[in-house]
Design an enzyme around this catalytic site. Sequence first.
Site, short mmCIF file in Angstrom:
data_model
loop_
_atom_site.label_atom_id
_atom_site.label_comp_id
_atom_site.label_asym_id
_atom_site.label_seq_id
_atom_site.Cartn_x
_atom_site.Cartn_y
_atom_site.Cartn_z
N CYS A 238 42.68 1.83 -22.66
CA CYS A 238 43.08 3.02 -22.95
C CYS A 238 42.88 4.11 -22.34
O CYS A 238 44.68 3.96 -22.13
CB CYS A 238 41.38 3.22 -22.90
SG CYS A 238 40.48 4.69 -23.40
N LYS B 55 42.58 -1.57 -14.78
CA LYS B 55 43.03 0.29 -15.46
C LYS B 55 43.34 0.73 -14.38
O LYS B 55 43.90 1.19 -13.50
CB LYS B 55 42.27 0.34 -16.09
CG LYS B 55 42.36 1.82 -16.65
CD LYS B 55 41.18 2.59 -17.01
CE LYS B 55 41.74 3.48 -18.64
NZ LYS B 55 40.35 3.63 -19.37
N GLU C 85 38.07 -1.58 -24.47
CA GLU C 85 37.65 -1.92 -23.01
C GLU C 85 35.83 -1.45 -22.97
O GLU C 85 35.31 -1.43 -23.50
CB GLU C 85 37.61 -0.08 -22.79
CG GLU C 85 37.56 0.32 -21.11
CD GLU C 85 37.73 1.87 -21.54
OE1 GLU C 85 38.56 2.73 -22.83
OE2 GLU C 85 38.69 1.87 -20.28
N VAL D 135 37.32 8.31 -26.82
CA VAL D 135 36.67 9.70 -26.79
C VAL D 135 37.56 11.11 -26.88
O VAL D 135 36.93 12.09 -28.04
CB VAL D 135 36.10 10.56 -25.50
CG1 VAL D 135 35.22 8.81 -25.67
CG2 VAL D 135 36.76 10.32 -24.24
N MET D 136 38.48 10.61 -26.75
CA MET D 136 39.45 11.77 -27.47
C MET D 136 40.51 11.85 -28.53
O MET D 136 41.02 10.24 -29.40
CB MET D 136 40.80 12.36 -26.30
CG MET D 136 39.66 12.32 -25.20
SD MET D 136 41.82 13.74 -23.91
CE MET D 136 42.35 11.96 -23.52
C1 ACM Z 1 38.95 5.60 -21.76
O1 ACM Z 1 40.06 6.26 -21.18
N1 ACM Z 1 38.45 5.14 -21.88
C2 ACM Z 1 38.98 7.41 -22.59
#
Ligand code: ACM
Length: 261
Positions: free
Chosen positions: A142, A109, A38, A169-170
Amino acid sequence: MKIAVVQNSPLFGEKEKNINDLLKMMESTEAELYILPEMSYSGYQLVSKEEAAALADKAGSDNIMRFAEWSKAHGSAVILGFPEAAEDGKIYNSSVFITPEGEKHIYRKSHLFYKEKIFYAPGNTGFFVKEWHGVRIGQAICFDWYFSESFRTLALLGADLIAHCTNIVMPYFQRAAFARAIENKVYIATSNRIGTEERDGEKLTYTGESVIVDPLGNYLVDAPSDKTGVFTAEIDTKLSRNKKLNDFNDVLGDRRTIFYK
Ligand code: ACM
């Protein structure tokens, strides 16, 4: 088909350098399809809507054309995430599926994460599947993964492979990919970045560990959390088209939709 996930560490806003680095990485390892993260060449952590607009590119921009030219020259397809300046005047968190034959398929997205809700418009393309060289490919970005309906929809549309461009990030997805793959009997290729960004006093650390998981839940690629690289695997559509679990069960055919909301 031999596919690759490209795990990079872009510098925020340094688009030309980041694109040069990505193309050099792709050049180093042969594959038929490359899946990049991404926001693969822009950096992720924005601080304002104005910055999103300044960083965004049109699908026909010189930056995207560099990937399109590379694709044509090498005969390989490329799927990459980027901030899209769309014809409707909105900025989207998008991925573009570029083929060497000159097609470009844009996915925007659907599920925006955290402050993306400030910076981007929610995607309006919905999910779709495109066949290329005999493989049916669906795009996701993501946080879409958190909503099992996203990958289920792509499987119902006939996807063999979900090209999942991420900046994770998780700590959850790399393990959750197992469930998403077996429940849909699809290949999942998740390309993630590494490194940290710290802007306006907030620090984000990207978890790397790009994965390619097969329809039986095997991890064909499980990349490190701290190194860039290009990681490849062979995918076989015979596996993703067989939705049978045993002589009695079919993971898509056995759904009891009358009981689902
Ligand atoms: C994300 O959707 N970039 C965590």
